[in-house]
Design a protein around this motif. Structure first.
Motif, PDB file in Angstrom:
ATOM      1  N   UNK A  86       0.841  -1.194   0.000  1.00  0.00           N
ATOM      2  CA  UNK A  86       0.000   0.000   0.000  1.00  0.00           C
ATOM      3  C   UNK A  86       0.877   1.244   0.000  1.00  0.00           C
ATOM      4  N   UNK A  87       0.325   2.343  -0.482  1.00  0.00           N
ATOM      5  CA  UNK A  87       1.082   3.600  -0.372  1.00  0.00           C
ATOM      6  C   UNK A  87       1.321   3.927   1.095  1.00  0.00           C
ATOM      7  N   UNK A  88       2.425   4.559   1.363  1.00  0.00           N
ATOM      8  CA  UNK A  88       2.785   4.885   2.743  1.00  0.00           C
ATOM      9  C   UNK A  88       1.777   5.862   3.351  1.00  0.00           C
ATOM     10  N   UNK A  89       1.436   5.630   4.599  1.00  0.00           N
ATOM     11  CA  UNK A  89       0.517   6.501   5.334  1.00  0.00           C
ATOM     12  C   UNK A  89       1.338   7.321   6.308  1.00  0.00           C
ATOM     13  N   UNK A  90       1.154   8.615   6.289  1.00  0.00           N
ATOM     14  CA  UNK A  90       1.906   9.502   7.171  1.00  0.00           C
ATOM     15  C   UNK A  90       1.066   9.868   8.383  1.00  0.00           C
ATOM     16  N   UNK A  91       1.728  10.249   9.435  1.00  0.00           N
ATOM     17  CA  UNK A  91       1.031  10.723  10.621  1.00  0.00           C
ATOM     18  C   UNK A  91       1.017   9.695  11.726  1.00  0.00           C
ATOM     19  N   UNK A  92       0.351  10.062  12.792  1.00  0.00           N
ATOM     20  CA  UNK A  92       0.222   9.190  13.953  1.00  0.00           C
ATOM     21  C   UNK A  92      -1.222   9.226  14.410  1.00  0.00           C
ATOM     22  N   UNK A  93      -1.641   8.189  15.102  1.00  0.00           N
ATOM     23  CA  UNK A  93      -2.998   8.112  15.632  1.00  0.00           C
ATOM     24  C   UNK A  93      -2.985   8.657  17.058  1.00  0.00           C
ATOM     25  N   UNK A  94      -3.729   9.713  17.294  1.00  0.00           N
ATOM     26  CA  UNK A  94      -3.819  10.304  18.628  1.00  0.00           C
ATOM     27  C   UNK A  94      -5.272  10.621  18.931  1.00  0.00           C
ATOM     28  N   UNK A  95      -5.960   9.863  19.745  1.00  0.00           N
ATOM     29  CA  UNK A  95      -5.493   8.720  20.537  1.00  0.00           C
ATOM     30  C   UNK A  95      -5.222   7.515  19.643  1.00  0.00           C
ATOM     31  N   UNK A  96      -4.495   6.506  20.151  1.00  0.00           N
ATOM     32  CA  UNK A  96      -4.179   5.329  19.340  1.00  0.00           C
ATOM     33  C   UNK A  96      -5.445   4.627  18.841  1.00  0.00           C
ATOM     34  N   UNK A  97      -5.367   4.096  17.620  1.00  0.00           N
ATOM     35  CA  UNK A  97      -6.470   3.317  17.068  1.00  0.00           C
ATOM     36  C   UNK A  97      -6.428   1.916  17.683  1.00  0.00           C
ATOM     37  N   UNK A  98      -7.591   1.321  17.880  1.00  0.00           N
ATOM     38  CA  UNK A  98      -7.693  -0.031  18.440  1.00  0.00           C
ATOM     39  C   UNK A  98      -8.330  -0.948  17.405  1.00  0.00           C
TER      40      UNK A  98
END
Length: 135
Positions: A68-80
């Motif tokens: 898959x194409x690269x996904x940038x960023x972070x999950x805040x709050x974390x994804x479950x």
């Protein structure tokens, strides 16, 4: 942490997981009978283990990488992301107002690249909360 929002974000991320040519559409589109897509339905009614995803770029099937194409960023709050349960055993010993809970189980981390790792979180529903109870 807003639990329901984290699970909802995790389910969105899980749609990226390629399950193989034959199984891909069946797994992602089928919902259990009687399960409506409301926030209340995201609350577990039995013990569930979730992959805690902070970096969405690690989400992929370890057996069938989808490139898959690269996904940038972070999950805040974390994804479950709920994990696939293989087996579970639970023992509860109660003494007056104390309960000792032992859980043994096997889950498949089907949503994280084989070369990466993540934390997992066990969620055990505790029943109705008394309105007068203070934390």
């Amino acid at each position: 942490m807003d639990f329901e929002a984290s699970v909802e974000e995790g389910l969105k991320l899980a749609k990226r997981v390629y399950a193989g040519k034959e199984r891909h559409t069946a797994i992602l589109t089928r919902q259990p009978p009687g399960m409506e897509r409301t926030r209340a339905s995201l609350l577990p009614t039995a013990p569930v283990v979730y992959a805690v995803i902070i970096d969405p770029a690690i989400v992929d099937n370890p057996d069938f990488p989808s490139y898959q194409p690269h996904v940038y960023g972070r999950c805040d709050p974390p994804a479950l992301i709920p994990l696939q349960m293989k087996e579970i055993a639970m023992e509860v010993d109660c003494y007056l107002d104390t309960a000792f809970v032992t859980v043994r189980g096997k889950w498949r981390v089907h949503c994280v690249m084989g070369s990466r790792k993540c934390d997992c979180r066990l969620v055990v529903p505790m029943g109705e909360k008394d309105e007068n109870f203070e934390n």
